[in-house]
Write a protein that holds these residues in place. Structure first.
Motif, PDB file in Angstrom:
ATOM      1  N   ASP A  23       0.860  -1.176   0.000  1.00 36.84           N
ATOM      2  CA  ASP A  23       0.000   0.000   0.000  1.00 36.84           C
ATOM      3  C   ASP A  23       0.900   1.230   0.000  1.00 36.84           C
ATOM      4  OD1 ASP A  23      -1.580   2.239   0.909  1.00 36.84           O
ATOM      5  OD2 ASP A  23      -3.104   0.813   1.564  1.00 36.84           O
ATOM      6  N   LEU A  24       0.894   1.971  -1.116  1.00 40.30           N
ATOM      7  CA  LEU A  24       1.824   3.095  -1.269  1.00 40.30           C
ATOM      8  C   LEU A  24       1.460   4.257  -0.361  1.00 40.30           C
ATOM      9  CD1 LEU A  24       2.299   3.139  -5.165  1.00 40.30           C
ATOM     10  CD2 LEU A  24       3.636   1.921  -3.437  1.00 40.30           C
ATOM     11  N   MET A  25       0.184   4.388  -0.024  1.00 47.49           N
ATOM     12  CA  MET A  25      -0.249   5.489   0.828  1.00 47.49           C
ATOM     13  C   MET A  25       0.080   5.206   2.296  1.00 47.49           C
ATOM     14  SD  MET A  25      -4.089   7.037   1.305  1.00 47.49           S
ATOM     15  CE  MET A  25      -4.630   5.569   2.175  1.00 47.49           C
ATOM     16  N   LEU A  26      -0.280   4.013   2.769  1.00 43.56           N
ATOM     17  CA  LEU A  26      -0.030   3.649   4.166  1.00 43.56           C
ATOM     18  C   LEU A  26       1.403   3.187   4.409  1.00 43.56           C
ATOM     19  CD1 LEU A  26      -3.269   1.581   4.943  1.00 43.56           C
ATOM     20  CD2 LEU A  26      -2.797   3.965   5.540  1.00 43.56           C
ATOM     21  N   GLU A  27       2.134   2.938   3.317  1.00 43.80           N
ATOM     22  CA  GLU A  27       3.484   2.373   3.387  1.00 43.80           C
ATOM     23  C   GLU A  27       3.464   1.051   4.156  1.00 43.80           C
ATOM     24  OE1 GLU A  27       5.951   5.511   4.966  1.00 43.80           O
ATOM     25  OE2 GLU A  27       6.078   6.515   3.017  1.00 43.80           O
ATOM     26  N   ALA A  28       2.521   0.219   3.772  1.00 40.99           N
ATOM     27  CA  ALA A  28       2.390  -1.117   4.360  1.00 40.99           C
ATOM     28  C   ALA A  28       2.656  -2.161   3.260  1.00 40.99           C
ATOM     29  CB  ALA A  28       0.983  -1.295   4.919  1.00 40.99           C
ATOM     30  N   PRO A  29       3.227  -3.338   3.628  1.00 40.38           N
ATOM     31  CA  PRO A  29       3.606  -3.749   4.977  1.00 40.38           C
ATOM     32  C   PRO A  29       4.856  -3.012   5.458  1.00 40.38           C
ATOM     33  CG  PRO A  29       4.329  -5.387   3.389  1.00 40.38           C
ATOM     34  CD  PRO A  29       3.553  -4.367   2.614  1.00 40.38           C
ATOM     35  N   SER A  30       5.048  -3.027   6.772  1.00 46.94           N
ATOM     36  CA  SER A  30       6.201  -2.350   7.353  1.00 46.94           C
ATOM     37  C   SER A  30       6.754  -3.191   8.499  1.00 46.94           C
ATOM     38  CB  SER A  30       5.783  -0.966   7.873  1.00 46.94           C
ATOM     39  OG  SER A  30       4.799  -1.114   8.888  1.00 46.94           O
ATOM     40  N   GLU A  31       7.950  -2.858   8.910  1.00 43.86           N
ATOM     41  CA  GLU A  31       8.518  -3.538  10.068  1.00 43.86           C
ATOM     42  C   GLU A  31       7.765  -3.102  11.323  1.00 43.86           C
ATOM     43  OE1 GLU A  31      12.717  -2.869  10.262  1.00 43.86           O
ATOM     44  OE2 GLU A  31      13.110  -3.822   8.325  1.00 43.86           O
ATOM     45  N   VAL A  32       7.780  -3.957  12.345  1.00 40.54           N
ATOM     46  CA  VAL A  32       7.115  -3.622  13.600  1.00 40.54           C
ATOM     47  C   VAL A  32       8.133  -3.613  14.726  1.00 40.54           C
ATOM     48  CG1 VAL A  32       4.887  -4.529  12.859  1.00 40.54           C
ATOM     49  CG2 VAL A  32       6.483  -6.034  14.054  1.00 40.54           C
ATOM     50  N   ALA A  33       7.737  -3.051  15.855  1.00 40.69           N
ATOM     51  CA  ALA A  33       8.640  -2.923  16.994  1.00 40.69           C
ATOM     52  C   ALA A  33       9.051  -4.296  17.517  1.00 40.69           C
ATOM     53  CB  ALA A  33       7.968  -2.126  18.106  1.00 40.69           C
ATOM     54  N   VAL A  34      10.289  -4.399  17.961  1.00 43.94           N
ATOM     55  CA  VAL A  34      10.813  -5.655  18.497  1.00 43.94           C
ATOM     56  C   VAL A  34       9.940  -6.152  19.649  1.00 43.94           C
ATOM     57  CG1 VAL A  34      12.781  -6.718  19.698  1.00 43.94           C
ATOM     58  CG2 VAL A  34      13.170  -5.139  17.786  1.00 43.94           C
ATOM     59  N   LYS A  35       9.427  -5.212  20.461  1.00 45.14           N
ATOM     60  CA  LYS A  35       8.587  -5.591  21.599  1.00 45.14           C
ATOM     61  C   LYS A  35       7.350  -6.360  21.149  1.00 45.14           C
ATOM     62  CE  LYS A  35       6.123  -3.723  25.596  1.00 45.14           C
ATOM     63  NZ  LYS A  35       5.599  -2.515  26.270  1.00 45.14           N
ATOM     64  N   GLN A  36       6.744  -5.923  20.033  1.00 45.95           N
ATOM     65  CA  GLN A  36       5.575  -6.622  19.522  1.00 45.95           C
ATOM     66  C   GLN A  36       5.916  -8.047  19.110  1.00 45.95           C
ATOM     67  OE1 GLN A  36       4.541  -3.148  16.763  1.00 45.95           O
ATOM     68  NE2 GLN A  36       2.542  -4.089  17.046  1.00 45.95           N
ATOM     69  N   LEU A  37       7.073  -8.215  18.473  1.00 40.22           N
ATOM     70  CA  LEU A  37       7.505  -9.551  18.052  1.00 40.22           C
ATOM     71  C   LEU A  37       7.772 -10.434  19.263  1.00 40.22           C
ATOM     72  CD1 LEU A  37       9.906  -8.634  15.104  1.00 40.22           C
ATOM     73  CD2 LEU A  37       7.578  -9.505  14.937  1.00 40.22           C
ATOM     74  N   GLU A  38       8.399  -9.846  20.279  1.00 39.72           N
ATOM     75  CA  GLU A  38       8.706 -10.618  21.489  1.00 39.72           C
ATOM     76  C   GLU A  38       7.434 -11.109  22.176  1.00 39.72           C
ATOM     77  OE1 GLU A  38      11.119  -7.882  23.661  1.00 39.72           O
ATOM     78  OE2 GLU A  38      12.988  -8.511  22.684  1.00 39.72           O
ATOM     79  N   GLU A  39       6.398 -10.252  22.190  1.00 43.42           N
ATOM     80  CA  GLU A  39       5.120 -10.658  22.797  1.00 43.42           C
ATOM     81  C   GLU A  39       4.508 -11.850  22.073  1.00 43.42           C
ATOM     82  OE1 GLU A  39       2.843  -7.100  22.527  1.00 43.42           O
ATOM     83  OE2 GLU A  39       3.320  -6.441  24.562  1.00 43.42           O
ATOM     84  N   LEU A  40       4.799 -11.953  20.772  1.00 44.61           N
ATOM     85  CA  LEU A  40       4.249 -13.041  19.962  1.00 44.61           C
ATOM     86  C   LEU A  40       5.181 -14.237  19.893  1.00 44.61           C
ATOM     87  CD1 LEU A  40       2.941 -10.812  17.040  1.00 44.61           C
ATOM     88  CD2 LEU A  40       1.512 -12.052  18.674  1.00 44.61           C
ATOM     89  N   GLY A  41       6.371 -14.091  20.482  1.00 40.21           N
ATOM     90  CA  GLY A  41       7.343 -15.176  20.419  1.00 40.21           C
ATOM     91  C   GLY A  41       7.878 -15.401  19.028  1.00 40.21           C
ATOM     92  N   ILE A  42       8.024 -14.303  18.276  1.00 42.01           N
ATOM     93  CA  ILE A  42       8.469 -14.396  16.882  1.00 42.01           C
ATOM     94  C   ILE A  42       9.816 -13.705  16.715  1.00 42.01           C
ATOM     95  CG2 ILE A  42       7.999 -13.566  14.526  1.00 42.01           C
ATOM     96  CD1 ILE A  42       5.070 -13.981  15.037  1.00 42.01           C
ATOM     97  N   GLY A  43      10.713 -14.360  15.999  1.00 39.16           N
ATOM     98  CA  GLY A  43      11.983 -13.740  15.627  1.00 39.16           C
ATOM     99  C   GLY A  43      12.035 -13.592  14.120  1.00 39.16           C
ATOM    100  N   VAL A  44      12.615 -12.499  13.649  1.00 44.28           N
ATOM    101  CA  VAL A  44      12.715 -12.262  12.209  1.00 44.28           C
ATOM    102  C   VAL A  44      14.151 -12.484  11.779  1.00 44.28           C
ATOM    103  CG1 VAL A  44      12.469 -10.571  10.359  1.00 44.28           C
ATOM    104  CG2 VAL A  44      10.829 -10.601  12.238  1.00 44.28           C
ATOM    105  N   LEU A  45      14.341 -13.368  10.811  1.00 44.65           N
ATOM    106  CA  LEU A  45      15.680 -13.643  10.296  1.00 44.65           C
ATOM    107  C   LEU A  45      15.998 -12.654   9.197  1.00 44.65           C
ATOM    108  CD1 LEU A  45      15.566 -17.541  10.062  1.00 44.65           C
ATOM    109  CD2 LEU A  45      16.702 -16.166  11.802  1.00 44.65           C
ATOM    110  N   LYS A  46      17.055 -11.885   9.355  1.00 45.79           N
ATOM    111  CA  LYS A  46      17.494 -10.946   8.325  1.00 45.79           C
ATOM    112  C   LYS A  46      18.419 -11.684   7.364  1.00 45.79           C
ATOM    113  CE  LYS A  46      15.880  -6.890   9.884  1.00 45.79           C
ATOM    114  NZ  LYS A  46      15.089  -5.954   9.100  1.00 45.79           N
ATOM    115  N   SER A  47      18.144 -11.561   6.078  1.00 42.54           N
ATOM    116  CA  SER A  47      18.976 -12.236   5.085  1.00 42.54           C
ATOM    117  C   SER A  47      19.907 -11.237   4.424  1.00 42.54           C
ATOM    118  CB  SER A  47      18.082 -12.893   4.034  1.00 42.54           C
ATOM    119  OG  SER A  47      18.866 -13.419   2.993  1.00 42.54           O
ATOM    120  N   ASP A  48      21.144 -11.667   4.198  1.00 46.22           N
ATOM    121  CA  ASP A  48      22.094 -10.803   3.483  1.00 46.22           C
ATOM    122  C   ASP A  48      21.720 -10.721   2.005  1.00 46.22           C
ATOM    123  OD1 ASP A  48      23.526 -10.339   5.748  1.00 46.22           O
ATOM    124  OD2 ASP A  48      24.893 -12.027   5.429  1.00 46.22           O
TER     125      ASP A  48
END
Length: 602
Positions: free
Chosen positions: A570-595
């Motif tokens: 969505d070009l107007m909302l600029e979504a999808p977007s990254e979310v705060a680490v705290k939100q991921l931690e609450e969900l027990g999710i880790g994001v793997l960054k790829s080179d």
């Protein structure tokens, strides 16, 4: 400086005013389209969702402060104006609904000022779509976009009322559901309360509406939001709206009847178009044989002709080779295009190759009857004459042939006839050709998974007379499925559902599900089927596609308020977007960054 409304009440929208209002005092509000200052007199075009109205400001009619405000107005300022409706002092503007009148303003309030917009807010904008979508809130102010949204609203309202009058209940189904296979990828939603578990956003309410039939609701509908994480395609949206329905104690004809009357009602009320009923029906097999497509555009001819029998003994190896491999040779006749230059023919050959053709054989007949062909030297005069006769070839025609497996031949010629029709401007958007396509294959072979998969979904009822082939020849089994097609676009589809437990069990078996897998994925539905399930059937329309065709728009993005682009962003909302680490931690999710980055991201 922006002013408040201070108790001012709008009396009319701009285009609601007519000659019948002359002499009345009115209050209108909207956006400034343009401002023309002629010295002692200022003309302002005011725009709201109904249309445009001319305001006139003149010394003597309005105080000096008001005249100064009017002089400073720029595009997209939001104003309120109080004045008297008059007959136009200048020439009538035939292009405007309000072209015979104007409002002489005696009071003005500037409710909001505007920066210079990044593009003009005007009909049929030539601004690049990416910029318009970034500023979609401005783009939606354009009159053509406003009309599209109005039409969408009308279609939704009329549909709701019609189905309610037909005894349907509008029932909402959840949008956080269980992930199931067989179809596009699900959008997954992690659960905070159940760590490691996920909901899915529904691809459709299919199983839920079947459960409503088990629940005795009899007739259900909803305007359902659906989500599919599909590969990138130009005119698809990751989220869209279905007009979804299900009916109990019915067969195919009952579903077709209520939907034909729904379409006739909507088209008459919105477009004043009379849909001739009953809508024509053809089987899937006939659609493929005649048009090379299961969503045929019948606004023009150029139908496929099977010439396999005519050429089976000829000397052209491309034709006979395809037949030896179990394929077919078919052609289309582009009437009156016999003088097509070689460069244009070569482009059609390249086009055909995009759809799997190894080449494209052609034969053009000059006005004097002489023949120019890519394969004539391999055939006798008698064979050529028989082929031309089979294709109804006349002087001035060009005949185009594909030879391969049926699936490739259909795909190539089906798309080629559409491409030639586009080039010849044969696709009349003011014509509405409806068609039912019925008796689809129940199953199709998936090369990657080396198994049969359901062409629609695993709850589709086979034709009763084909049940005997489920074990011995599954590919031969036809489904009690039906699509509704408009001008070569599938706008809806559905089927009679399986309601007998033994047939449902057999269906899962044929598509490679073990009993345990079927129970794990669809246990909630199979359990409900143990407690008395009525025969039922349903259908769902793509509301976006339907309105796109009704509005003669070029893309479904033109009839959706806030659409996404090809990469599902969505070009107007600029979504999808990254979310705060705290939100991921609450969900027990880790994001793997790829080179590594994908080609698209690069």
């Amino acid at each position: 400086m922006a002013e408040s409304m201070k108790g001012l009440k709008r009396t009319h929208r701009c285009a609601e005013l007519t000659k019948g209002n002359i002499g009345e005092t009115v209050t209108v509000m909207g956006w400034v389209q343009k401002n023309r200052n002629k010295g002692g007199i200022i003309f302002v075009d005011l725009r709201d969702r109904s249309g445009i109205l001319q305001l006139i400001f003149e010394n003597g009619s309005i105080d000096e402060e008001g005249f100064e405000k009017a002089a400073k107005l720029r595009s997209e300022f939001v104003i309120a104006a109080v004045g008297t409706v008059e007959a136009r002092s200048g020439a009538v503007n035939e292009n405007l609904v309000t072209g015979e009148i104007e409002v002489r303003v005696r009071e003005i309030r500037v409710l909001s000022e505007s920066e210079t917009p990044p593009f003009p807010v005007e009909e049929d904008s030539k601004t690049k779509e990416e910029l318009r979508l970034k500023y979609r809130f401005l783009d939606l102010r354009r009159p053509d976009m406003q009309r599209n949204l109005l039409m969408r609203s009308q279609v939704a309202t009329l549909t709701r009322q019609f189905l309610a009058d037909e005894g349907f209940l509008e029932i909402e189904t959840p949008t956080l559901v269980k992930s199931t296979p067989e179809g596009a990828r699900d959008y997954l939603v992690p659960s905070r309360v159940h760590p490691g578990s996920f909901y899915a956003l529904p691809q459709s309410p299919q199983t839920l509406k079947q459960l409503l039939m088990c629940s005795g609701c009899d007739r259900y509908f909803q305007l359902a939001r659906c989500y599919r994480d599909e590969d990138l395609r130009a005119d698809r949206q990751p989220e869209f709206t279905q007009i979804d329905m299900e009916l109990s104690f019915v067969d195919v004809d009952d579903v077709l009847d209520v939907n034909e009357r729904l379409l006739a009602h909507v088209f008459k009320e919105v477009l004043d178009v009379d849909v001739t009923l009953p809508i024509p029906k053809i089987t899937w097999q006939e659609a493929m044989d005649r048009f090379g497509s299961d969503k045929p555009d019948t606004r023009f001819g150029m139908e496929l002709i099977n010439v396999s029998e005519v050429v089976k003994g000829c000397g052209f190896g491309v034709f006979t080779g395809a037949l030896d491999q179990g394929g077919s040779v078919r052609g289309i006749n582009a009437k009156g295009q016999g003088a097509m230059p070689r460069k244009k023919i070569d482009k059609l050959v390249d086009f055909a190759k995009e759809y799997g053709a190894k080449g494209l054989a052609y034969l053009s007949i000059a006005e004097d009857g002489s023949v120019k062909s890519s394969f004539a030297k391999f055939m006798t005069e008698e064979e050529l004459s028989a082929l031309i006769q089979a294709m109804d070839g006349q002087p001035g025609d060009i005949l185009l042939f594909a030879a391969d497996k049926n699936k490739v031949v259909w795909d190539v010629l089906g798309n080629l006839r559409l491409e030639i029709a586009r080039q010849l401007d044969l696709l009349d958007k003011s014509q509405y050709n409806f068609l039912w396509v019925t008796e689809f294959p129940l199953l199709e072979w998936n090369e990657d998974e080396n198994r049969f998969v359901a062409m629609h979904h695993p709850f589709t009822m086979p034709m009763e007379e084909d049940l005997q082939y489920l074990d011995s020849d599954p590919g031969r089994v036809r489904a009690k499925a039906y699509d509704i097609v408009l001008n070569g676009t599938e706008i809806g589809g559905g089927s009679v559902r399986i309601h007998q437990n033994d047939i449902q069990t057999k269906m899962f078996e044929v598509i490679g599900f073990t009993k345990e897998e079927a129970q794990e994925q669809f246990g909630f539905l199979l359990n409900a089927f143990k407690y008395g399930v009525p025969p039922h059937a349903g259908l769902a329309y793509g509301l976006d596609r339907l309105v796109m065709l009704m509005a003669k728009a070029d893309s479904i993005r033109d009839v959706i308020a806030f659409p996404k682009v090809k990469d599902a962003s969505d070009l107007m909302l600029e979504a999808p977007s990254e979310v705060a680490v705290k939100q991921l931690e609450e969900l027990g999710i880790g994001v793997l960054k790829s080179d590594k980055v994908s080609e698209g991201e690069a």
